[in-house]
Write a protein that holds these residues in place. Structure first.
Motif, PDB file in Angstrom:
ATOM      1  N   ARG A 138       0.450  -1.467   0.765  1.00  0.00           N
ATOM      2  CA  ARG A 138      -0.335   0.149   0.005  1.00  0.00           C
ATOM      3  C   ARG A 138       1.331   1.242   0.168  1.00  0.00           C
ATOM      4  O   ARG A 138       0.413   2.377  -0.822  1.00  0.00           O
ATOM      5  CB  ARG A 138      -0.427  -0.095   1.574  1.00  0.00           C
ATOM      6  N   PHE A 139       1.934   1.301   0.362  1.00  0.00           N
ATOM      7  CA  PHE A 139       2.661   2.387   0.589  1.00  0.00           C
ATOM      8  C   PHE A 139       3.440   2.911  -0.493  1.00  0.00           C
ATOM      9  O   PHE A 139       3.501   3.713  -0.929  1.00  0.00           O
ATOM     10  CB  PHE A 139       3.667   2.007   1.804  1.00  0.00           C
ATOM     11  N   HIS A 145       2.311   1.838  -3.347  1.00  0.00           N
ATOM     12  CA  HIS A 145       1.454   2.725  -4.655  1.00  0.00           C
ATOM     13  C   HIS A 145       1.623   3.960  -4.240  1.00  0.00           C
ATOM     14  O   HIS A 145       1.015   4.206  -5.289  1.00  0.00           O
ATOM     15  CB  HIS A 145      -0.025   1.765  -4.120  1.00  0.00           C
ATOM     16  N   ALA A 146       0.723   3.861  -2.439  1.00  0.00           N
ATOM     17  CA  ALA A 146       0.801   5.636  -3.009  1.00  0.00           C
ATOM     18  C   ALA A 146       2.186   6.560  -2.759  1.00  0.00           C
ATOM     19  O   ALA A 146       2.204   7.506  -3.505  1.00  0.00           O
ATOM     20  CB  ALA A 146       0.963   6.113  -1.528  1.00  0.00           C
ATOM     21  N   ASP A 169       2.017   6.743  -6.768  1.00  0.00           N
ATOM     22  CA  ASP A 169       0.934   7.600  -7.389  1.00  0.00           C
ATOM     23  C   ASP A 169       1.022   9.254  -6.842  1.00  0.00           C
ATOM     24  O   ASP A 169      -0.123   9.856  -6.905  1.00  0.00           O
ATOM     25  CB  ASP A 169      -0.372   7.289  -6.761  1.00  0.00           C
ATOM     26  N   HIS A 220       1.662  10.315  -3.910  1.00  0.00           N
ATOM     27  CA  HIS A 220       0.720  10.496  -2.078  1.00  0.00           C
ATOM     28  C   HIS A 220       1.491   9.904  -1.559  1.00  0.00           C
ATOM     29  O   HIS A 220       0.724   9.672  -0.233  1.00  0.00           O
ATOM     30  CB  HIS A 220      -0.959  10.220  -2.459  1.00  0.00           C
ATOM     31  N   VAL A 221       2.696  10.272  -1.934  1.00  0.00           N
ATOM     32  CA  VAL A 221       3.515   9.964  -0.358  1.00  0.00           C
ATOM     33  C   VAL A 221       3.168  10.306   1.239  1.00  0.00           C
ATOM     34  O   VAL A 221       3.162   9.898   2.190  1.00  0.00           O
ATOM     35  CB  VAL A 221       4.659   9.839  -0.950  1.00  0.00           C
ATOM     36  N   ASP A 257       0.456  10.936   2.698  1.00  0.00           N
ATOM     37  CA  ASP A 257      -1.309  10.923   2.816  1.00  0.00           C
ATOM     38  C   ASP A 257      -0.810   9.776   3.495  1.00  0.00           C
ATOM     39  O   ASP A 257      -1.050   8.831   4.144  1.00  0.00           O
ATOM     40  CB  ASP A 257      -1.494  11.251   1.787  1.00  0.00           C
ATOM     41  N   ALA A 258       0.382   8.783   3.089  1.00  0.00           N
ATOM     42  CA  ALA A 258       0.691   7.234   3.485  1.00  0.00           C
ATOM     43  C   ALA A 258       1.673   7.194   4.567  1.00  0.00           C
ATOM     44  O   ALA A 258       1.524   5.721   4.867  1.00  0.00           O
ATOM     45  CB  ALA A 258       0.978   6.818   2.224  1.00  0.00           C
ATOM     46  N   PHE A 261      -5.525   2.512   5.430  1.00  0.00           N
ATOM     47  CA  PHE A 261      -4.709   3.434   4.741  1.00  0.00           C
ATOM     48  C   PHE A 261      -5.846   4.707   4.010  1.00  0.00           C
ATOM     49  O   PHE A 261      -4.761   5.947   3.761  1.00  0.00           O
ATOM     50  CB  PHE A 261      -3.900   2.807   2.789  1.00  0.00           C
ATOM     51  N   THR A 275       5.176  10.059  -9.759  1.00  0.00           N
ATOM     52  CA  THR A 275       5.868  11.376  -8.602  1.00  0.00           C
ATOM     53  C   THR A 275       7.314  11.229  -9.343  1.00  0.00           C
ATOM     54  O   THR A 275       7.727  10.364 -11.006  1.00  0.00           O
ATOM     55  CB  THR A 275       5.708   9.740  -7.770  1.00  0.00           C
TER      56      THR A 275
END
Length: 387
Positions: free
Chosen positions: A41-42, A44-45, A48, A50-51, A53-54, A108, A303
């Motif tokens: 999950r981390f 993918h963040a 995308d 969105h580090v 937020d993760a 998450f 990213t």
């Protein structure tokens, strides 16, 4: 076959040849699923974009995983009876791990309900073991009852947290409960310290380190497989080989530190050593996510190059510095501090060079720096051992 039931008494502190039991190894396997979910999950963040937020969900969920694993590990080191009731309560904790892993995607997204319930199941199994130890081992009864009471009380607080605004009360509530969790062992062990075995604990931590490194290999392998389907390229091969070299050198460096001897000599340092491994383990889990992102960066992601390299470089730097900090007070560090600091700084500097040289070259430089650190350490050790 195990005994149906035997008296739960403290294990011998000086027990020779103490190693992990098959049950402990099976217990560790359930954490593979949880760590895989968190790292995936981390990754993918980060991919995308969105580090930010993760990071918080990653650290929060990983704390639950690490803390539950660590508490059972130290209990088992002191009170493992390996009879039928003990195995059943271990099974209960394993079920809680899998439930926690199932709740990682929701966590998450901001919903910690399933993760909290899974954590509650794990802790309920441990409370029952502490109560059993209190009933069967009069010398350690006060310690065992303090553990059971502290853990049980905190589960009420964790469940109550779900009823707060936002479903978790915000990061400050979480940090407050973490501080309370970390306070339970020092308070519980004031009357009498449990008879944990230093070499057994060192081996258990080493095995969890291998699990985390294995998750990095699995994540990178899956990413390579997906990338190969879209066409193999030179950057992908370089990143895969550099990633493997990074994992291999970190494994070598970690197991170069004689943790068992250090813990035997400095039992008073056990809390700092054990707690500090949260940073070491979280860094390795984050590294696995970073390597996965580095592999998929050969395709289309959302990213920048500097973020991709930072996802690899920052965990490595944190791992190196923290590993040295944990072993330095035991005066048994294999790697010199000036080498650690220099390597960590140079690894972090690759983040700034990444936009100009690319991900593949950046990871190659990082791998080369780690190989140089390892080679220098081995050369110093060889000179010191020479007659």
């Amino acid at each position: 076959m195990p005994s149906i039931r035997r008296r739960m008494v403290a294990r011998d502190l000086g027990e020779p040849h103490r190693v992990s039991s098959p049950l402990e190894l099976l217990f560790d396997l359930t954490f593979v699923a949880a760590v895989s979910q968190v790292a995936g999950r981390f990754a993918h963040a980060v991919a995308d974009g969105h580090v930010e937020d993760a990071v918080a969900p990653f650290l929060m969920v990983f704390f639950a995983i690490w803390w539950a694993w660590m508490n059972f590990t130290w209990f088992a080191s002191a009170y493992d009876t390996d009879d039928v009731p003990y195995r059943i309560m271990t099974f209960v904790q394993m079920a809680g791990v899998l439930l926690l892993a199932a709740g990682v995607p929701d966590a998450f997204g901001g919903d910690f309900t399933t993760v909290t319930i899974g954590y509650l199941v794990m802790r309920a199994g441990l409370v029952s073991l502490w109560l059993r130890a209190a009933a069967a081992h009069p010398e350690g009864r006060a310690t065992a009852l303090r553990y059971a009471a502290g853990i049980a009380f905190l589960q009420v607080l964790w469940l109550s947290r779900l009823a707060l605004p936002g479903g978790d009360g915000g990061p400050w509530v979480f940090l407050f409960l973490v501080v309370l969790e970390l306070s339970v062992p020092p308070i519980a062990e004031r009357p009498r310290m449990t008879t944990w075995h230093p070499h057994h604990i060192a081996e258990r931590y080493g095995l969890f380190t291998i699990i985390l490194l294995g998750e990095s290999v699995l994540a990178a392998t899956n990413a390579v497989q997906d990338s190969v389907e879209h066409g193999l390229n030179a950057d992908l091969v370089v990143i895969a080989l550099a990633g493997l070299a990074i994992l291999f050198t970190l494994w070598w460096i970690y197991f170069s530190e004689p943790a068992g001897e250090g813990l035997a000599a400095r039992r008073d340092w056990s809390f700092c050593w054990g707690y500090g491994h949260y940073v070491v383990f979280a860094a390795l889990a984050a590294l696995g996510a970073g390597l996965e992102v580095a592999v998929v960066s050969t395709g289309e992601i959302h990213t920048g190059t500097h973020t991709v390299v930072a996802a690899v470089a920052v965990p490595i730097a944190v791992f190196l510095v923290m590993l040295w900090a944990l072993h330095a007070p035991m005066r048994r560090t294999a790697v010199r501090p000036e080498l650690i600091v220099t390597t960590a700084v140079l690894v972090l500097l690759t983040v700034f060079a990444a936009p100009g040289i690319g991900v593949a070259a950046s990871l190659t430089v990082i791998a080369a720096l780690l190989v140089l650190l390892l080679a220098t350490t081995l050369a110093r050790a060889h000179r010191a051992a020479a007659p």
